[in-house]
Design a protein around this motif. Structure first.
Motif, PDB file in Angstrom:
ATOM      1  N   VAL A 111       0.781  -1.266   0.015  1.00  0.00           N
ATOM      2  CA  VAL A 111       0.032   0.123  -0.014  1.00  0.00           C
ATOM      3  C   VAL A 111       0.972   1.148  -0.008  1.00  0.00           C
ATOM      4  CG1 VAL A 111      -1.833   1.248   1.079  1.00  0.00           C
ATOM      5  CG2 VAL A 111      -1.723  -1.244   1.318  1.00  0.00           C
ATOM      6  N   LYS A 112       0.881   2.003  -0.944  1.00  0.00           N
ATOM      7  CA  LYS A 112       1.592   3.326  -1.057  1.00  0.00           C
ATOM      8  C   LYS A 112       0.761   4.624  -1.245  1.00  0.00           C
ATOM      9  CE  LYS A 112       5.497   1.279  -1.925  1.00  0.00           C
ATOM     10  NZ  LYS A 112       6.906   1.597  -1.177  1.00  0.00           N
ATOM     11  N   GLU A 113       1.033   5.572  -0.791  1.00  0.00           N
ATOM     12  CA  GLU A 113       0.387   6.906  -0.980  1.00  0.00           C
ATOM     13  C   GLU A 113       0.440   7.269  -2.517  1.00  0.00           C
ATOM     14  OE1 GLU A 113      -1.075   9.234   1.067  1.00  0.00           O
ATOM     15  OE2 GLU A 113      -0.499   7.866   2.824  1.00  0.00           O
ATOM     16  N   ASP A 114      -0.574   8.025  -2.906  1.00  0.00           N
ATOM     17  CA  ASP A 114      -0.896   8.326  -4.354  1.00  0.00           C
ATOM     18  C   ASP A 114      -0.171   9.498  -4.633  1.00  0.00           C
ATOM     19  OD1 ASP A 114      -1.889   8.393  -6.813  1.00  0.00           O
ATOM     20  OD2 ASP A 114      -4.068   8.776  -6.303  1.00  0.00           O
ATOM     21  N   ASN A 115       0.709   9.409  -5.268  1.00  0.00           N
ATOM     22  CA  ASN A 115       1.344  10.868  -5.771  1.00  0.00           C
ATOM     23  C   ASN A 115       2.142  10.651  -7.090  1.00  0.00           C
ATOM     24  OD1 ASN A 115       4.112   9.460  -5.529  1.00  0.00           O
ATOM     25  ND2 ASN A 115       4.151   9.841  -3.371  1.00  0.00           N
ATOM     26  N   PRO A 116       2.531  11.482  -7.771  1.00  0.00           N
ATOM     27  CA  PRO A 116       2.871  11.346  -9.085  1.00  0.00           C
ATOM     28  C   PRO A 116       4.392  10.423  -9.297  1.00  0.00           C
ATOM     29  CG  PRO A 116       2.515  13.659  -8.806  1.00  0.00           C
ATOM     30  CD  PRO A 116       2.463  12.972  -7.359  1.00  0.00           C
ATOM     31  N   CYS A 117       4.903  10.216  -8.200  1.00  0.00           N
ATOM     32  CA  CYS A 117       6.128   9.500  -8.453  1.00  0.00           C
ATOM     33  C   CYS A 117       5.769   8.089  -8.595  1.00  0.00           C
ATOM     34  CB  CYS A 117       6.976   9.796  -7.237  1.00  0.00           C
ATOM     35  SG  CYS A 117       8.521   8.531  -7.192  1.00  0.00           S
ATOM     36  N   ILE A 118       4.754   7.809  -7.745  1.00  0.00           N
ATOM     37  CA  ILE A 118       4.200   6.345  -7.611  1.00  0.00           C
ATOM     38  C   ILE A 118       3.382   5.975  -8.722  1.00  0.00           C
ATOM     39  CG2 ILE A 118       2.969   4.495  -6.406  1.00  0.00           C
ATOM     40  CD1 ILE A 118       5.408   5.247  -4.973  1.00  0.00           C
ATOM     41  N   ARG A 119       2.767   7.095  -9.097  1.00  0.00           N
ATOM     42  CA  ARG A 119       1.837   6.624 -10.527  1.00  0.00           C
ATOM     43  C   ARG A 119       2.826   6.652 -11.747  1.00  0.00           C
ATOM     44  NH1 ARG A 119      -3.878   6.371 -10.583  1.00  0.00           N
ATOM     45  NH2 ARG A 119      -4.577   7.203  -8.753  1.00  0.00           N
ATOM     46  N   GLY A 120       3.953   7.208 -11.738  1.00  0.00           N
ATOM     47  CA  GLY A 120       5.070   7.170 -12.827  1.00  0.00           C
ATOM     48  C   GLY A 120       5.611   5.615 -12.902  1.00  0.00           C
ATOM     49  N   GLN A 121       5.796   5.213 -11.651  1.00  0.00           N
ATOM     50  CA  GLN A 121       6.395   3.895 -11.322  1.00  0.00           C
ATOM     51  C   GLN A 121       5.321   2.701 -11.957  1.00  0.00           C
ATOM     52  OE1 GLN A 121       7.699   3.970  -7.401  1.00  0.00           O
ATOM     53  NE2 GLN A 121       9.900   4.067  -7.788  1.00  0.00           N
ATOM     54  N   ILE A 122       4.035   2.822 -11.474  1.00  0.00           N
ATOM     55  CA  ILE A 122       3.076   1.996 -11.978  1.00  0.00           C
ATOM     56  C   ILE A 122       2.845   1.959 -13.248  1.00  0.00           C
ATOM     57  CG2 ILE A 122       0.414   1.768 -11.631  1.00  0.00           C
ATOM     58  CD1 ILE A 122       0.752   2.700  -8.864  1.00  0.00           C
ATOM     59  N   PHE A 123       2.951   3.084 -14.000  1.00  0.00           N
ATOM     60  CA  PHE A 123       2.697   3.219 -15.521  1.00  0.00           C
ATOM     61  C   PHE A 123       3.751   2.746 -16.308  1.00  0.00           C
ATOM     62  CE2 PHE A 123       3.401   5.209 -19.553  1.00  0.00           C
ATOM     63  CZ  PHE A 123       1.849   5.050 -20.072  1.00  0.00           C
TER      64      PHE A 123
END
Length: 60
Positions: free
Chosen positions: A35-47
């Protein structure tokens, strides 16, 4: 909001940068979730590894 990220496909035969991204997300085994906080860095890794992970939104 938080994101629950689950590894559903093995990164073994993937590009090295995808293997490193999965490791950076804290995922090691298939079926493992973090479980991770939703932020642009994590979104980029997921993408970058969207073909290997399943993502669910958690409202807390």
């Amino acid at each position: 909001m938080k994101l629950k990220i689950t590894l559903v496909k093995s990164p073994i035969s993937s590009l090295q940068k995808h293997i490193d991204t999965v490791k950076a997300l804290g995922l090691r085994k298939i079926g493992q979730s973090v479980v991770k906080e939703d932020n642009p860095c994590i979104r980029g890794q997921i993408f970058a590894v969207k073909h290997m992970v399943k993502v669910e939104e958690i409202n807390e």
